[in-house]
Design an enzyme around this catalytic site. Sequence first.
Site, PDB file in Angstrom:
ATOM      1  N   GLU A  93       1.385  25.854 -45.770  1.00 12.44           N
ATOM      2  CA  GLU A  93       2.231  24.928 -44.873  1.00 12.44           C
ATOM      3  C   GLU A  93       1.082  24.311 -44.033  1.00 12.44           C
ATOM      4  O   GLU A  93       0.080  24.594 -43.806  1.00 12.44           O
ATOM      5  CB  GLU A  93       3.104  25.765 -43.704  1.00 12.44           C
ATOM      6  CG  GLU A  93       4.245  26.606 -44.238  1.00 12.44           C
ATOM      7  CD  GLU A  93       4.991  27.291 -43.172  1.00 12.44           C
ATOM      8  OE1 GLU A  93       5.041  26.737 -42.050  1.00 12.44           O
ATOM      9  OE2 GLU A  93       5.430  28.534 -43.383  1.00 12.44           O
ATOM     10  N   CYS A 113      -2.125  36.258 -44.780  1.00 11.09           N
ATOM     11  CA  CYS A 113      -3.290  36.618 -43.827  1.00 11.09           C
ATOM     12  C   CYS A 113      -3.241  38.173 -43.682  1.00 11.09           C
ATOM     13  O   CYS A 113      -2.548  39.159 -43.726  1.00 11.09           O
ATOM     14  CB  CYS A 113      -2.910  36.086 -42.467  1.00 11.09           C
ATOM     15  SG  CYS A 113      -3.994  36.551 -40.982  1.00 11.09           S
ATOM     16  N   CYS A 120       3.546  37.157 -35.617  1.00 14.63           N
ATOM     17  CA  CYS A 120       3.425  36.195 -36.354  1.00 14.63           C
ATOM     18  C   CYS A 120       3.893  36.311 -37.581  1.00 14.63           C
ATOM     19  O   CYS A 120       3.890  37.249 -38.390  1.00 14.63           O
ATOM     20  CB  CYS A 120       1.707  35.958 -36.794  1.00 14.63           C
ATOM     21  SG  CYS A 120       1.218  34.431 -37.735  1.00 14.63           S
ATOM     22  N   GLY A 160      -3.079  32.101 -42.106  1.00 12.09           N
ATOM     23  CA  GLY A 160      -4.542  32.478 -42.016  1.00 12.09           C
ATOM     24  C   GLY A 160      -5.484  32.842 -40.903  1.00 12.09           C
ATOM     25  O   GLY A 160      -5.132  32.072 -39.886  1.00 12.09           O
ATOM     26  N   LEU A 216      -5.789  34.987 -27.834  1.00 11.69           N
ATOM     27  CA  LEU A 216      -6.171  36.330 -26.914  1.00 11.69           C
ATOM     28  C   LEU A 216      -4.830  37.112 -26.807  1.00 11.69           C
ATOM     29  O   LEU A 216      -4.563  38.338 -26.912  1.00 11.69           O
ATOM     30  CB  LEU A 216      -6.684  35.905 -25.498  1.00 11.69           C
ATOM     31  CG  LEU A 216      -7.134  37.159 -24.716  1.00 11.69           C
ATOM     32  CD1 LEU A 216      -8.406  37.631 -25.207  1.00 11.69           C
ATOM     33  CD2 LEU A 216      -7.655  36.184 -23.371  1.00 11.69           C
ATOM     34  N   CYS A 334       4.795  29.475 -37.306  1.00 13.28           N
ATOM     35  CA  CYS A 334       3.997  29.061 -38.519  1.00 13.28           C
ATOM     36  C   CYS A 334       4.137  30.060 -39.657  1.00 13.28           C
ATOM     37  O   CYS A 334       3.957  31.346 -39.109  1.00 13.28           O
ATOM     38  CB  CYS A 334       2.649  29.027 -38.073  1.00 13.28           C
ATOM     39  SG  CYS A 334       1.357  28.641 -39.292  1.00 13.28           S
TER      40      CYS A 334
END
Length: 349
Positions: A93, A113, A120, A160, A216, A334
């Site tokens: 993407e 990933c 995520c 990623g 973070l 994402c």
Amino acid sequence: MDAKADLLSMTIEELENLMAEMGEQKFRAKQIFQWTNKGIKDIDAMTNLSKDLREKLKERAYINRLEVIKKFVSKIDGTIKYLFKLNDGNIIESVLMQYLHGYSACISSQVGCKMGCKFCASTGVGFVRNLTPGEMLDQILTIQNDTKNRIGNVVIMGIGEPLDNYENVVKFLRLVNHKDGINLGARHISVSTCGLVPEILRLAEEKIPVTLSISLHAPNDEIREKIMPINKRYSIDKIIEACKIYTETTNRRITFEYAMIDGLNDSKENALELAKRIRGMLCHVNLIPVNTVSDTGFKRSSREKITAFKEILERFGVETTVRRELGSDINAACGQLRRNLVENGQLVY
């Protein structure tokens, strides 16, 4: 016979070596580089090369080509989310965002990933492979050719972990920064990382002054380990120490990305703890109302909590912004589009 080379992944120096092997003149390398960086996908379209050279080149090389499977355009602000198919059938993407200062592209660096961050969507269906420099560059070229708009800023913050694909990402940075290519200034590029300390230190020495964005998302190790497994390898103290070295070496401000998750990391006490850890650093904090991903159970913090968090950081002299929400009518975390396609075999949006 060796596998064909992707021209889009090659530096001018590598192209010069290829020309030498083929018995061609050195200046042809620059011509080829300029063609590929215009987004040309057909070697026969390189009209200032002889037909004989084009035929020889086709025997030795190809040009990476992304296929646009689907794109979603926001009716509110024109944000475009792209779903691309790679040459091997894998899916990635990218996102094009419009700001007052121009267009910014968010690109992917891997297929899937390894990092396992709990909030995520990219990590949900696992890691497949790294993207090549050409596949990263082609995201920009394909978007520019599709929209006819020049991209002025790039954030490597899509699917990623960029620093887990270190060599290819650094080569991409040099390609996209080259004066005979897209010629995008390093200061207009942001590289995101969940905190791979050795690679942060390596990047500091590359003399490519990109903006480093640290995911973070927590003020202390206890909270961060709950949502980011990488913290068991690299603590917040180690990450901050590496960031200080990065800023001293590059004179570039660090961005700390901080996803605001209701009831987890968004209290006034959390804000105070974070402020005390990073005050005095050359940095700024970007607060992100967390995206809703179906199976995480995370909810975004209220507007009131985000405002209070921001005010505490600013009271300690930490420059803080709240990420502007773009494309809210086509909202997806994402990696969500790819994940839906991989898991369900169809686009669920």
